[in-house]
Design an enzyme around this catalytic site. Structure first.
Site, PDB file in Angstrom:
ATOM      1  NE  ARG A  95      -3.887   0.462   1.980  1.00 12.05           N
ATOM      2  CZ  ARG A  95      -5.103   0.496   2.534  1.00 12.05           C
ATOM      3  NH1 ARG A  95      -5.332   1.296   3.567  1.00 12.05           N
ATOM      4  NH2 ARG A  95      -6.081  -0.248   2.063  1.00 12.05           N
ATOM      5  CG  HIS A 109      -8.475  -0.162  -2.700  1.00 12.87           C
ATOM      6  ND1 HIS A 109      -7.677  -1.248  -2.371  1.00 12.87           N
ATOM      7  CD2 HIS A 109      -9.118   0.184  -1.544  1.00 12.87           C
ATOM      8  CE1 HIS A 109      -7.834  -1.528  -1.077  1.00 12.87           C
ATOM      9  NE2 HIS A 109      -8.693  -0.679  -0.562  1.00 12.87           N
ATOM     10  CD  GLN A 119     -12.977  -1.984  -0.726  1.00 16.55           C
ATOM     11  OE1 GLN A 119     -12.206  -1.887   0.208  1.00 16.55           O
ATOM     12  NE2 GLN A 119     -14.203  -2.461  -0.572  1.00 16.55           N
ATOM     13  CG  ASP A 132     -13.721   5.999  -0.621  1.00 12.47           C
ATOM     14  OD1 ASP A 132     -13.612   5.892   0.621  1.00 12.47           O
ATOM     15  OD2 ASP A 132     -12.727   5.994  -1.388  1.00 12.47           O
ATOM     16  CB  CYS A 177     -14.307   0.937   0.290  1.00  9.73           C
ATOM     17  SG  CYS A 177     -13.834   2.657   0.432  1.00  9.73           S
ATOM     18  NE  ARG A 183     -10.705  -5.536   0.551  1.00 11.95           N
ATOM     19  CZ  ARG A 183      -9.860  -4.582   0.977  1.00 11.95           C
ATOM     20  NH1 ARG A 183     -10.313  -3.554   1.648  1.00 11.95           N
ATOM     21  NH2 ARG A 183      -8.567  -4.633   0.668  1.00 11.95           N
TER      22      ARG A 183
HETATM   23  N1   CP Z   1     -11.296  -0.440   2.613  1.00 17.62           N
HETATM   24  C1   CP Z   1     -10.031  -0.498   3.031  1.00 17.62           C
HETATM   25  O1   CP Z   1      -9.076  -0.687   2.255  1.00 17.62           O
HETATM   26  O2   CP Z   1      -9.873  -0.326   4.376  1.00 17.62           O
HETATM   27  P1   CP Z   1      -8.510  -0.142   5.137  1.00 17.62           P
HETATM   28  O3   CP Z   1      -7.945   1.205   4.775  1.00 17.62           O
HETATM   29  O4   CP Z   1      -8.860  -0.248   6.591  1.00 17.62           O
HETATM   30  O5   CP Z   1      -7.555  -1.236   4.712  1.00 17.62           O
HETATM   31  N1  NVA Z   2     -10.142   6.465  -1.109  1.00 16.08           N
HETATM   32  C1  NVA Z   2      -9.745   6.032   0.219  1.00 16.08           C
HETATM   33  C2  NVA Z   2      -9.950   4.574   0.368  1.00 16.08           C
HETATM   34  C3  NVA Z   2      -9.594   4.028   1.712  1.00 16.08           C
HETATM   35  C4  NVA Z   2      -9.793   2.539   1.791  1.00 16.08           C
HETATM   36  C5  NVA Z   2      -8.287   6.406   0.450  1.00 16.08           C
HETATM   37  O1  NVA Z   2      -7.482   6.236  -0.473  1.00 16.08           O
HETATM   38  O2  NVA Z   2      -7.969   6.879   1.532  1.00 16.08           O
END
Ligand code: CP
Ligand code: NVA
Length: 308
Positions: free
Chosen positions: A106, A133, A136, A227, A267, A295
């Protein structure tokens, strides 16, 4: 049953790294894991987790998925490894891929994720970047399939920022022939290169619609999705975005204009009463926690495919 190692065989950096047939096979395999009618053991396999941004669901679901498959994970926290000190990605990737069997990463830039993949001798998985993502999106479409089964009749409307989650929904929606509508304020449309690629791969005429007015967008929709308005790394834009996104939250008024049996997805993590009202979040239409659970199942399927 299709052998998992025939589904996904290398990196998963983008929804575009798998074909429409592979997505369907992966979702079916995830359902097998959920129903507990498959047992695949990845004994001694190790997944390295490199998370430059916070995470609850992605990190923990990868950890539990590996544990259920008989493997382990190593949490390579950048602040306690040499990553935080600025060791070049090409060196880190070459070393870690000699220890680990796969890396879930990430980070901010998609190009950094691609740099890891270039130098890693083992598969690299996108656990979220600013652009995409994809893990997701797999869980999202698994949740939609559980509810409606036939993707070709589904209209999915995303209301909010044209961000990483929206980009992955567009790409995965294109693979699965789902009609995707994006309702965002002007200037917050999804990435134009993603839209171009999605239009190239979709078989469905007019599969993607950008409709600024959410009250128009939701009519006839089976799935309403939102989101956060400001993603991780956009903390300095939050004040302006809260103003710009006024009127783009999912509330009862919008929900009533969608199909009667419409479901609501997010999400997570969510800001209640910003992008979604508490009432809708907790309503009978919400499948938000089923989505979060999925997930785990899709990532188990992905890991089984990559590593068995
Ligand atoms: N939806 C999602 O990716 O959640 P986290 O940021 O908690 O991993
Ligand atoms: N769009 C959000 C998703 C978090 C799971 C971010 O990137 O912070």
């Amino acid at each position: 049953m299709l052998k998992p190692n025939k589904i996904v065989s290398s990196n998963f950096l983008s929804s575009l790294d798998i074909s429409n047939e592979e997505v369907i096979n992966l979702l079916n395999l995830a359902q097998n894991f959920k129903n507990k009618d498959i047992n695949i053991q990845l004994k001694n396999k190790v997944l390295g987790l490199i998370f430059d941004k916070s995470s609850t669901r992605t990190r923990v679901s990868f950890q539990v998925a590996m544990s259920r498959l008989g493997g382990t994970t190593i949490d390579l926290n950048p602040t306690t490894s040499q990553i935080g000190r600025g060791e070049p990605i090409r060196d880190t990737a070459r070393v870690l891929s000699r220890y680990c069997d796969a890396l879930a990463i990430r980070t901010f830039k998609q190009s950094d994720l691609e740099e890891y993949a270039r130098w890693s001798s083992k598969p690299v998985i996108n656990a979220l970047t600013d652009l995409e993502h994809p893990c997701q999106a797999l869980a999202d479409f698994m949740t939609i399939k559980e509810e409606f089964n036939d993707f070709s009749k589904v209209v999915l409307t995303f209301i909010g920022d044209g961000n990483n989650v929206a980009n992955s929904l567009i790409l995965c929606g294109a693979l699965l022939d789902v009609e995707v509508r994006i309702s965002c304020p002007k200037g917050y449309e999804p990435n134009s290169a993603i839209i171009k690629k999605a239009l190239e791969i979709s078989n469905k005429k007019d599969f993607l619609k950008i409709i600024n007015d959410p009250h128009v967008a939701v009519v006839g929709s089976n799935v309403l999705y939102t989101d956060v308005w400001s993603s991780m790394g956009e903390e300095n834009k939050k004040e302006k975005k809260d103003i710009d996104f006024d009127g783009f939250n999912i509330n009862n008024d919008l929900l009533k204009k969608a199909k009667k049996d419409a479901i609501v997805l997010h999400c997570l993590p969510a800001y209640r009463d910003k992008e979604i009202t508490n009432e809708v979040f907790e309503s009978k239409n919400s499948r938000i926690f089923e989505q979060a659970e999925n997930r785990l199942h899709v990532q188990q399927a992905l890991l089984a495919s990559l590593l068995s």
